[in-house]
Design a protein around this motif. Structure first.
Motif, PDB file in Angstrom:
ATOM      1  N   TYR A 171       0.850  -1.194   0.000  1.00 42.62           N
ATOM      2  CA  TYR A 171       0.000   0.000   0.000  1.00 42.62           C
ATOM      3  C   TYR A 171       0.887   1.246   0.000  1.00 42.62           C
ATOM      4  O   TYR A 171       2.085   1.144   0.205  1.00 42.62           O
ATOM      5  N   ALA A 177      -3.527   0.407   4.536  1.00 37.49           N
ATOM      6  CA  ALA A 177      -3.362  -1.030   4.822  1.00 37.49           C
ATOM      7  C   ALA A 177      -4.232  -1.443   6.010  1.00 37.49           C
ATOM      8  O   ALA A 177      -4.933  -2.469   5.962  1.00 37.49           O
ATOM      9  N   ASP A 180      -7.891  -1.787   5.132  1.00 41.51           N
ATOM     10  CA  ASP A 180      -8.200  -3.058   4.464  1.00 41.51           C
ATOM     11  C   ASP A 180      -8.159  -4.231   5.439  1.00 41.51           C
ATOM     12  O   ASP A 180      -8.906  -5.198   5.302  1.00 41.51           O
TER      13      ASP A 180
END
Ligand code: MLT
Length: 315
Positions: A171, A177, A180
């Motif tokens: 990322y 990150a 997610d």
């Protein structure tokens, strides 16, 4: 005349314009957080506004290169972390040399890391996590912020300690990150407490351990085991951040910037923000430019062989 102009220009530094700190990762992540807190603390001693320019990508090498080629006038600075010690081993062709293209203004802080998992990960401690990883060899998705990132280095150490390969998902920073991870798009992330503490406190992620040799005393993180005690014997990585200027910045400008950094790191509000997130603000000795440079060179010597042994190259 040019030298005289430069001299005069340096004499009234930093009256001319705001100072820009380049952050080589996405906004909202650990590097950005340290830089923004530092920018705020620098404004008083410098008597000038300090703004942030996020120039993310390629594990911090894009933003770092931007500062290496910036005008050496003190108005463009870089905040970066352990990537300054790992990029030389990770990149065959870097558009800058860490040891010679920067002026070292001092270390800012030390930040522990935490190994965290997506909420639905079927493991509630490190032992169960190790078993789950073993049962899902080659299918585990590990996030990081690109080769040169602290999260990449921790992930590298973690995979070699477990003798397993994971699918790594890069990322532009660990802010996207961790988003997610919370959404379940990736399984694992090793990230700094400055970014993970809020998510751990809010039970948005599973926390398996800290990467320091001693448990943290920070409320909310103190009950996390160290990865060493949880079973990864000797596992240790702590992320440090430093402040840099382009090579050739006039000495009296460097002196003003180093003095301002020392004042900022003594600012009680800055220290409190750092310590509440598990970070430790650098002591006077580490804020000396010569100490900072010697420390980075020692870290390059320490991490280079580790990265070469892993046979990982970014380019
Ligand atoms: C890293 O993993 O290097 C940092 O957490 C990246 C970031 O500051 O976003």
């Amino acid at each position: 005349a040019a030298l005289a102009a430069l001299g005069a220009h340096a004499a009234d530094f930093p009256k001319e314009k705001p100072i820009t700190i380049v952050v080589p990762f996405a906004a909202g992540g650990p590097t950005d957080k340290v830089a923004r807190d530092l920018a705020q603390a620098l404004e008083k001693p410098l008597g000038q506004s300090v703004i942030i320019d996020n120039a993310a990508g390629a594990g911090s090498s894009i933003g770092t290169a931007k500062v290496a080629r910036a005008a050496p006038d003190g108005y463009t600075l870089l905040v970066n972390h352990i990537g300054m010690a790992t990029m030389p081993a990770l990149y065959r062709k870097l558009p800058f040399k860490i040891e010679t293209d920067f002026e070292y203004l001092g270390i800012i802080n030390d930040v522990p890391m935490t190994l965290i998992g997506k909420p639905s990960l079927p493991a509630n401690n490190y032992k169960e996590l190790a078993a789950w990883i073993d049962a899902n060899k080659g299918k585990v998705n590990l996030g990081n912020a690109g080769l040169g990132a602290a999260s990449h280095l921790c992930g590298l150490l973690f995979q070699s300690a477990l003798k397993t390969e994971m699918q790594t998902v890069p990322y532009k920073g660990t802010a996207p990150a961790i988003t997610d991870l919370i959404g379940g798009q990736i399984d694992l992330l090793c990230d700094q407490t400055t970014n993970t503490k809020a998510q751990i406190d809010g039970k948005k992620v599973k926390a398996f351990g800290v990467t320091t040799r001693k448990r943290l005393t920070t409320p909310g993180l103190s009950d996390l085991p160290t990865l060493d005690e949880a079973g990864l014997k000797g596992f240790e990585v702590t992320i440090w951040h430093g402040l840099y200027a382009p090579k050739g910045t006039p000495p009296d400008v460097l002196h003003k910037l180093n003095n301002a950094l020392k004042a900022a790191l003594k600012d009680p509000a800055f220290i409190k923000r750092e310590e509440d997130l598990g970070a430790v603000v650098a002591s006077d000795k580490r804020i000396e430019p010569a100490e900072h440079k010697a420390f980075v060179e020692a870290e390059i010597a320490k991490w280079g062989p580790v990265i070469k042994a892993a046979g990982v190259y970014a380019d």
